[in-house]
Design a protein around this motif. Sequence first.
Motif, PDB file in Angstrom:
ATOM      1  N   GLU A  12       6.781  33.202 -73.617  1.00 44.09           N
ATOM      2  CA  GLU A  12       7.643  32.057 -73.310  1.00 44.09           C
ATOM      3  C   GLU A  12       8.367  32.340 -71.996  1.00 44.09           C
ATOM      4  N   PRO A  13       8.825  31.288 -71.300  1.00 42.42           N
ATOM      5  CA  PRO A  13       9.497  31.487 -70.009  1.00 42.42           C
ATOM      6  C   PRO A  13      10.835  32.214 -70.112  1.00 42.42           C
ATOM      7  N   VAL A  14      11.506  32.074 -71.243  1.00 42.14           N
ATOM      8  CA  VAL A  14      12.745  32.825 -71.481  1.00 42.14           C
ATOM      9  C   VAL A  14      12.527  33.695 -72.706  1.00 42.14           C
ATOM     10  N   ALA A  17      15.794  37.906 -75.993  1.00 44.43           N
ATOM     11  CA  ALA A  17      16.961  38.677 -75.533  1.00 44.43           C
ATOM     12  C   ALA A  17      17.823  37.854 -74.573  1.00 44.43           C
ATOM     13  N   GLU A  18      17.190  37.097 -73.669  1.00 50.38           N
ATOM     14  CA  GLU A  18      17.951  36.260 -72.734  1.00 50.38           C
ATOM     15  C   GLU A  18      18.730  35.176 -73.465  1.00 50.38           C
ATOM     16  N   VAL A  19      18.103  34.565 -74.447  1.00 54.17           N
ATOM     17  CA  VAL A  19      18.774  33.510 -75.216  1.00 54.17           C
ATOM     18  C   VAL A  19      19.911  34.097 -76.044  1.00 54.17           C
ATOM     19  N   ILE A  38      13.019  28.233 -78.823  1.00 55.06           N
ATOM     20  CA  ILE A  38      12.539  28.489 -77.460  1.00 55.06           C
ATOM     21  C   ILE A  38      11.211  27.760 -77.250  1.00 55.06           C
ATOM     22  N   HIS A  39      10.318  27.870 -78.221  1.00 53.86           N
ATOM     23  CA  HIS A  39       9.014  27.191 -78.156  1.00 53.86           C
ATOM     24  C   HIS A  39       9.202  25.673 -78.063  1.00 53.86           C
ATOM     25  N   THR A  40      10.061  25.127 -78.902  1.00 51.55           N
ATOM     26  CA  THR A  40      10.326  23.682 -78.907  1.00 51.55           C
ATOM     27  C   THR A  40      10.918  23.228 -77.578  1.00 51.55           C
ATOM     28  N   ALA A  41      11.851  23.994 -77.040  1.00 49.86           N
ATOM     29  CA  ALA A  41      12.478  23.641 -75.763  1.00 49.86           C
ATOM     30  C   ALA A  41      11.453  23.655 -74.631  1.00 49.86           C
ATOM     31  N   ARG A  42      10.541  24.633 -74.648  1.00 50.88           N
ATOM     32  CA  ARG A  42       9.501  24.679 -73.614  1.00 50.88           C
ATOM     33  C   ARG A  42       8.588  23.463 -73.705  1.00 50.88           C
ATOM     34  N   LEU A  43       8.148  23.133 -74.912  1.00 50.35           N
ATOM     35  CA  LEU A  43       7.274  21.972 -75.079  1.00 50.35           C
ATOM     36  C   LEU A  43       7.961  20.694 -74.596  1.00 50.35           C
ATOM     37  N   HIS A  44       9.245  20.557 -74.909  1.00 51.30           N
ATOM     38  CA  HIS A  44       9.997  19.375 -74.479  1.00 51.30           C
ATOM     39  C   HIS A  44      10.103  19.321 -72.959  1.00 51.30           C
ATOM     40  N   LEU A  45      10.441  20.424 -72.345  1.00 53.76           N
ATOM     41  CA  LEU A  45      10.581  20.462 -70.889  1.00 53.76           C
ATOM     42  C   LEU A  45       9.239  20.179 -70.207  1.00 53.76           C
ATOM     43  N   GLU A  46       8.181  20.756 -70.720  1.00 51.86           N
ATOM     44  CA  GLU A  46       6.868  20.516 -70.130  1.00 51.86           C
ATOM     45  C   GLU A  46       6.440  19.062 -70.267  1.00 51.86           C
ATOM     46  N   ASP A 144      14.291  29.418 -61.547  1.00 53.65           N
ATOM     47  CA  ASP A 144      15.518  29.702 -62.303  1.00 53.65           C
ATOM     48  C   ASP A 144      16.161  28.451 -62.890  1.00 53.65           C
ATOM     49  N   THR A 145      16.085  27.319 -62.183  1.00 53.62           N
ATOM     50  CA  THR A 145      16.706  26.099 -62.720  1.00 53.62           C
ATOM     51  C   THR A 145      16.025  25.659 -64.008  1.00 53.62           C
ATOM     52  N   LEU A 146      14.716  25.842 -64.099  1.00 53.21           N
ATOM     53  CA  LEU A 146      14.001  25.469 -65.322  1.00 53.21           C
ATOM     54  C   LEU A 146      14.323  26.439 -66.456  1.00 53.21           C
ATOM     55  N   LYS A 147      14.461  27.714 -66.133  1.00 57.72           N
ATOM     56  CA  LYS A 147      14.844  28.689 -67.154  1.00 57.72           C
ATOM     57  C   LYS A 147      16.261  28.396 -67.665  1.00 57.72           C
ATOM     58  N   ARG A 148      17.142  28.015 -66.760  1.00 61.02           N
ATOM     59  CA  ARG A 148      18.514  27.679 -67.144  1.00 61.02           C
ATOM     60  C   ARG A 148      18.518  26.447 -68.048  1.00 61.02           C
ATOM     61  N   ALA A 149      17.715  25.447 -67.712  1.00 58.34           N
ATOM     62  CA  ALA A 149      17.606  24.250 -68.545  1.00 58.34           C
ATOM     63  C   ALA A 149      17.103  24.610 -69.946  1.00 58.34           C
ATOM     64  N   LEU A 150      16.117  25.489 -70.022  1.00 56.04           N
ATOM     65  CA  LEU A 150      15.594  25.930 -71.321  1.00 56.04           C
ATOM     66  C   LEU A 150      16.672  26.620 -72.146  1.00 56.04           C
TER      67      LEU A 150
END
Length: 189
Positions: A12-14, A17-19, A38-46, A144-150
């Motif tokens: 996953e992009p994040v 540990a980061e979360v 994290i998985h759900t947030a990535r799918l939504h962002l994509e 980084d902006t996409l990781k921050r959004a996630l």
Amino acid sequence: MTITELLPPDVEPVTLAEVKAHLRLETTEEDTLLTALIHTARLHLESQTGLCLISRLLRLYLDDWPEGRVIQIARGPVQTIEIVTVYDSSGAPVELDTAGYVLDGAARPARLVLPERRATERALNGIEIDFTAGFGESGADVPDTLKRALTLHVAAMFELRGVLSLDDQPGAVPQGYERLIAPHCQRRL
């Protein structure tokens, strides 16, 4: 035009540990839930941006070649074209020679010009283009902006964990999320 994922991303992009650091969690009690969020947030962002954050293999299905020479690929950034397959009159797959293709993978949508465009005999999904799309193999390659959004989105969903089941997520989009992903969204007129 249909695009399907042939292989899911390895990471996953994040990271968990980061979360957890963002949420200031030190226990492991919520790790399974956080991993799913994290998985759900990535799918939504994509789905919101049309991007693949982590590199993976995808397939574009076309019924026929577009009128112009340029084939548009809606998911990106496209790194490489792997295989182009056309189905002949007997339904057998024929792999096209992709040597000399021209790819503008960073464009939104990505643009591809093939040197050979053999006719397909299939009425539906007669052309398959396998390609690799994503920013890279790890979260370090993702902007980084996409990781921050996630991270913000996972935190918002985590806040709602007692109100909404995992299947009903994403239940909320945090304030500032839209501004973070806006530069990466495609706008249509």
